[in-house]
Every structure is written in C-alpha cells, then in structure tokens.
Design a protein around this motif. Structure first.
Motif, short mmCIF file in Angstrom:
data_model
loop_
_atom_site.label_atom_id
_atom_site.label_comp_id
_atom_site.label_asym_id
_atom_site.label_seq_id
_atom_site.Cartn_x
_atom_site.Cartn_y
_atom_site.Cartn_z
N MET A 1 8.94 5.48 3.71
CA MET A 1 8.21 4.28 3.59
C MET A 1 7.50 5.21 5.50
SD MET A 1 7.80 2.48 1.67
CE MET A 1 6.14 1.78 2.15
N ILE A 2 8.07 5.99 6.34
CA ILE A 2 7.75 7.00 7.69
C ILE A 2 7.27 7.50 7.23
CG2 ILE A 2 8.73 7.09 10.09
CD1 ILE A 2 10.64 5.61 9.54
N ILE A 3 7.49 8.45 6.27
CA ILE A 3 6.76 9.18 6.26
C ILE A 3 5.42 8.65 5.61
CG2 ILE A 3 6.36 11.90 4.55
CD1 ILE A 3 9.62 11.46 5.20
N GLN A 4 5.15 7.98 4.77
CA GLN A 4 4.23 7.49 4.40
C GLN A 4 3.04 6.97 4.79
OE1 GLN A 4 5.34 5.21 0.68
NE2 GLN A 4 5.84 7.19 -0.39
N LYS A 5 3.31 6.06 5.43
CA LYS A 5 3.10 4.45 6.86
C LYS A 5 3.66 5.33 8.27
CE LYS A 5 1.81 1.36 2.56
NZ LYS A 5 1.18 0.29 3.20
N GLY A 6 4.29 6.30 8.52
CA GLY A 6 4.47 5.92 9.85
C GLY A 6 5.06 4.55 10.15
N LEU A 7 5.49 4.35 11.17
CA LEU A 7 6.11 3.09 11.47
C LEU A 7 4.35 1.85 11.20
CD1 LEU A 7 7.76 3.51 15.01
CD2 LEU A 7 8.51 4.18 12.68
N LYS A 8 4.32 2.08 10.88
CA LYS A 8 2.81 0.76 10.34
C LYS A 8 3.36 0.17 9.15
CE LYS A 8 -0.37 2.30 12.94
NZ LYS A 8 -2.48 2.13 13.35
N PHE A 9 4.95 0.65 8.38
CA PHE A 9 4.91 0.05 7.18
C PHE A 9 5.64 -0.98 7.74
CE2 PHE A 9 9.12 1.46 9.00
CZ PHE A 9 9.83 0.82 8.64
N THR A 10 5.60 -2.57 6.09
CA THR A 10 6.03 -3.50 6.66
C THR A 10 7.91 -3.64 5.79
OG1 THR A 10 5.05 -4.32 5.02
CG2 THR A 10 4.10 -4.53 7.21
N MET A 11 8.26 -4.93 5.56
CA MET A 11 9.89 -4.47 5.16
C MET A 11 8.73 -4.81 3.45
SD MET A 11 11.88 -4.01 7.38
CE MET A 11 13.36 -4.21 7.01
N ASN A 12 7.79 -5.49 3.53
CA ASN A 12 7.31 -6.44 2.51
C ASN A 12 7.18 -5.10 1.36
OD1 ASN A 12 7.18 -8.73 2.29
ND2 ASN A 12 5.25 -9.41 3.14
N ASP A 13 6.61 -3.69 1.91
CA ASP A 13 6.17 -2.62 2.07
C ASP A 13 7.39 -1.47 0.82
OD1 ASP A 13 2.81 -2.82 2.34
OD2 ASP A 13 3.68 -1.69 4.07
N LEU A 14 8.79 -1.88 1.43
CA LEU A 14 9.57 -1.07 1.77
C LEU A 14 10.72 -2.15 0.47
CD1 LEU A 14 11.87 0.58 2.68
CD2 LEU A 14 12.85 -1.21 4.19
N ALA A 15 10.59 -2.96 0.55
CA ALA A 15 10.76 -3.73 -0.60
C ALA A 15 10.44 -3.67 -1.55
CB ALA A 15 10.66 -5.28 -0.22
N ALA A 16 9.02 -3.15 -2.17
CA ALA A 16 8.13 -3.29 -2.91
C ALA A 16 8.26 -1.66 -3.44
CB ALA A 16 6.70 -3.24 -2.77
N ASN A 17 8.56 -0.88 -2.70
CA ASN A 17 8.38 0.67 -2.66
C ASN A 17 10.03 0.55 -3.16
OD1 ASN A 17 9.94 3.61 -1.54
ND2 ASN A 17 7.81 3.83 -2.08
N LEU A 18 11.40 -0.50 -2.84
CA LEU A 18 12.85 0.00 -3.22
C LEU A 18 12.94 -0.23 -4.96
CD1 LEU A 18 14.79 -0.19 -0.10
CD2 LEU A 18 14.08 1.90 -1.62
#
Length: 106
Positions: free
Chosen positions: A1-18
């Motif tokens: 997520m950091i590579i894709q969105k930088g530090l602007k990722f959210t925990m929702n983004d991370l959960a969805a990705n995983l």
C-alpha cells in the motif's frame, strides 16, 4: 500500500487489499503509525544486517564493499523514493528522524 499510495493509504485500503477486516489488522497493530514504525524499523534492521554481511565478506575489495553497500535497497521500504521520503518527513516525522539518521550514518 505504501508503494501504491504512499503514506496516504488508509487502514480500510490495507484491509481491502489483504482481503481481511480492519479489526483483524488492529488485532496485530495498534495504529497506522505503529504499522509504519514497524516497517521503518524492519527496513533499517535489514539494511544493517546486509551491511554487516558485506563488511565481513573477505572476497570483496574495499571498493567492492562500497559498491555493494551503495546498492542496498530494503525489501519493505524504498529509502531512495523521494516522494515517500517527503511524505515520511511530513506525515510521520518520528519515522523520518529514524530514516534520516540512518541515511546520515551511511
């Protein structure tokens, strides 16, 4: 997520990705800041371990060791990514201090 969105990722983004719930993430990590801290610490430790192996490698000349050290890129965090470093400085100043110290020591 950091590579894709930088530090602007959210925990929702991370959960969805995983493909897991946010709650599952929070069972292992208390916050996004904590997660970023762990990633930074792991990257710094990885660099130090690789450096140690290079320093101890008697098959390399001093110049060879220097070249190898300059090519180290931690697998979890790209210290050479200017965008990420700028975001780290702005959004995660404590982690930026760790990274900056590591870069200055190098």
């Amino acid at each position: 997520m950091i590579i894709q969105k930088g530090l602007k990722f959210t925990m929702n983004d991370l959960a969805a990705n995983l493909g897991i719930s946010k709650r599952t993430i929070y069972e292992h990590c208390e916050s996004k800041e904590h997660l970023i801290s762990v990633i930074v610490d792991d990257a710094i430790n990885e660099v130090k371990e690789i450096e140690k192996l290079i320093y101890e490698n008697d098959d390399l000349t001093t110049v060879g060791k220097l070249k190898e050290i300059l090519l180290i890129i931690p697998s979890g965090l790209q210290f050479g990514d200017a965008r990420l470093l700028a975001e780290m400085k702005r959004y995660a100043p404590k982690e930026w201090v760790k990274i900056d110290k590591q870069l200055q020591e190098e």
